[in-house]
Structures are given as C-alpha cells and as structure tokens.
Design a protein around this motif. Structure first.
Motif, PDB file in Angstrom:
ATOM      1  N   CYS A  45      65.517  78.525  -8.795  1.00  0.00           N
ATOM      2  CA  CYS A  45      65.873  77.719  -9.969  1.00  0.00           C
ATOM      3  C   CYS A  45      66.601  78.605 -10.962  1.00  0.00           C
ATOM      4  CB  CYS A  45      64.642  77.096 -10.607  1.00  0.00           C
ATOM      5  SG  CYS A  45      65.063  76.132 -12.071  1.00  0.00           S
ATOM      6  N   CYS A  48      65.519  78.445 -14.994  1.00  0.00           N
ATOM      7  CA  CYS A  48      64.389  79.182 -15.577  1.00  0.00           C
ATOM      8  C   CYS A  48      64.190  80.543 -14.902  1.00  0.00           C
ATOM      9  CB  CYS A  48      63.108  78.359 -15.476  1.00  0.00           C
ATOM     10  SG  CYS A  48      62.566  78.107 -13.784  1.00  0.00           S
ATOM     11  N   CYS A  67      59.975  73.877 -17.247  1.00  0.00           N
ATOM     12  CA  CYS A  67      61.255  73.622 -16.586  1.00  0.00           C
ATOM     13  C   CYS A  67      61.085  72.406 -15.682  1.00  0.00           C
ATOM     14  CB  CYS A  67      61.668  74.837 -15.769  1.00  0.00           C
ATOM     15  SG  CYS A  67      63.274  74.629 -14.989  1.00  0.00           S
ATOM     16  N   CYS A  69      61.926  72.137 -12.741  1.00  0.00           N
ATOM     17  CA  CYS A  69      61.541  72.528 -11.378  1.00  0.00           C
ATOM     18  C   CYS A  69      60.022  72.559 -11.217  1.00  0.00           C
ATOM     19  CB  CYS A  69      62.144  73.875 -10.995  1.00  0.00           C
ATOM     20  SG  CYS A  69      61.366  75.292 -11.777  1.00  0.00           S
TER      21      CYS A  69
HETATM   22 ZN    ZN Z   1      63.110  75.998 -13.148  1.00  0.00          ZN
END
Ligand code: ZN
Length: 298
Positions: A45, A48, A67, A69
């Motif tokens: 990701c 982040c 985040c 994700c």
């Molecule tokens: Zn993330």
C-alpha cells in the motif's frame, strides 16, 4: 489530571502525557516515511507505506487515521472466516484435488466450448454487477465437456476477489443435508443457512434422473431462497432445456432461466476421452522405448 480551570491546551496535555509522547514520536516517524523520498514501489500500500495509518501534520502535532487498506484487510479477514465456516458446515464443498488452482488458462479455446468460456470470463470480470442482481449461470452439456472445470475456475476467481463461494456436487450436497437429520452433532440449519448465505453457490451435476422429488424439493428451497434474496447460483446439468423441463418442475426451470438467462451450452469434445487418448499415447511411446531397450540388452 486536567481540571476545568487548567490552562493547558489539549495539544500541550497530549504531548506532556508520556504515552502520547511516544505516540507522537511514532506518528512523526511514519509521517516522515510517508512524506519522504523513499521508493514507494516496495510497499503493497503506497498510501500508508504498509503502516495501516495515514499521518497528517498540523503545526507540530501529528494525527493519524486508518488507511483504507486496513479496512480492506479487515473485510478480507472476515470473508476468509466466513468461507471457513461455510466449508465446515457443508462437507461436500471440499474442492477436489484435480481442480485446485486451475485458471482460465487451463480451459482451452476449443470448438464448442468457446462461448461458454467467454460467458464464464465475462461473469468473473463483471461479478460485482451480476452478484448485486443475484444473476448466476446455467451450464448444460454432456459429461466431460468441461462444465465442472469451468465453474470451479469461476469459484476460485470469485474467492480471489474476496467473495465466499461454495462449490458442491448436487448428490453429495443432498447426502450432506440428509446426514444432518438424525445426527444431533450436525445442525441442518447451519448447513442450509450456509448454502443460503454464501456469496456464490455452485451446484454441479444437477441431473434430475438421479434425484427423487424430496431431493429436488430440498435443493430448490435453497435455490429459491437465493433467487428471492438476490444471491447468485451456478447450476451445471447434463440435460438440455427440454430435458430439464421434463425432469424438474416447470416452475423451477422457469425461475432459474428468469434469473440466470438461457442455459449456456458446453459442447465440443469430451475432455476425459481426450485425456485418456493422451495417456494411451504416452504409454504406447514408453512401451515402444522399453521394447527397444530390452532388445538392445539381448
Ligand atoms: Zn494503506
């Protein structure tokens, strides 16, 4: 403790608290990572940098929020848990060894099978759309044409997309249901509700000649429930439409077609015969080699 009269501002009290101090330090490090020159392609990701939080800076104070994700990971973990539960409740859902890890590459573009492969690929590609409307697929065709492989590939792809899938053979599935009737350790309701709730249910080999009316009734209670609740079902059958109309209740067939559209034919050569020919061919070559070897040794 901060009293009502305390003049210390929130941010001061936050940084004077030792726990908050540590937190702020950690946020600062993450903020520097997320806003620095680091090569982000190394992270799964990039938003982040795999920290699962995104840090913002206002003055000398750092704040963080989850985040997206992280939410995705939580949803995925929840789905995996659900998948496990459904598989536990429906014993016949175990994926057979020969179908494990198969992809569309394993389903060749052969005459009589192309349309079915295209329909399957479209179904996977637009699964979100079809799922939301409870639209499934009905594959028909003689034994060995590839219906089972194709529906296993669809199921695997849907699992990869984060959905729950149960893939079962009609007869075994019915045996599963029956086995729960007189067994106190097995709960019929668990099994049936799993079959009702799973994102995609695949029923292979729904061939009426091998079923009594009780079996068909039980299966269609589940299928009807899914249709009414917009949950897609994939049905495979060796019969054509006329055959299905004769063998199943016309109401069942019309409901299925109303939901899944016209059955899709998987035709062409019998893949099992083809496979058998390849094995025979291989064996004959090996025997010829062995004969040469034996005559050389003489
Ligand atoms: Zn993330």
């Amino acid at each position: 403790m901060i009293t009502q009269n305390s003049k210390s501002s929130t941010s001061q009290s936050m940084t004077s608290n030792p726990i908050n101090k540590v937190k702020q330090l950690r946020y600062k490090q993450i903020w520097e990572l997320q806003n620095g020159e680091v090569d982000k392609s190394q992270f799964v990701c990039q938003l982040c940098c795999d920290k699962e939080i995104v840090v913002s800076k206002a003055g000398d104070k750092f704040t963080a929020e989850d985040c997206k994700c992280r939410q995705e990971k939580e949803i995925k973990a929840k789905k995996e848990q659900e998948q496990k539960k459904y598989e536990q409740n429906i014993k016949s859902a175990e994926i057979r060894e020969e179908f494990k890890a198969k992809t569309f590459k394993d389903f060749k573009w052969l005459e009589g099978k192309k349309e079915a492969k295209l329909a399957a690929m479209d179904y996977v590609e637009n699964f979100d759309f079809y799922k939301e409307r409870g639209i499934g697929l009905t594959f028909i065709g003689k034994c060995g044409r590839g219906k089972t492989l194709l529906s296993h590939i669809i199921g695997q792809e849907a699992i990869n997309k984060g959905y729950t899938v149960i893939n079962t053979v009609a007869k075994e599935f019915y045996e599963d249901i029956k086995a729960t009737y007189n067994n106190p350790s097995k709960n019929t309701e668990d099994l049936v509700s799993s079959a009702k709730l799973v994102d995609l249910l695949i029923i292979d080999n729904l061939n009426a000649e091998r079923f009594g009316s009780d079996e068909i009734d039980k299966l269609f209670i589940i299928i009807n429930h899914r249709i009414e609740n917009k949950k897609p079902t994939i049905i495979n059958s060796t019969g054509d439409l006329d055959y299905l109309n004769k063998k199943l209740a016309p109401d069942h067939v019309s409901r299925l077609i109303g939901k899944n559209g016209e059955p899709i034919k998987v035709g062409g050569i019998d893949m099992r015969v083809k496979q058998g020919e390849l094995i025979t061919d291989l064996r004959n070559k090996n025997i010829a080699k062995l004969k040469r070897k034996l005559s050389d040794a003489k």
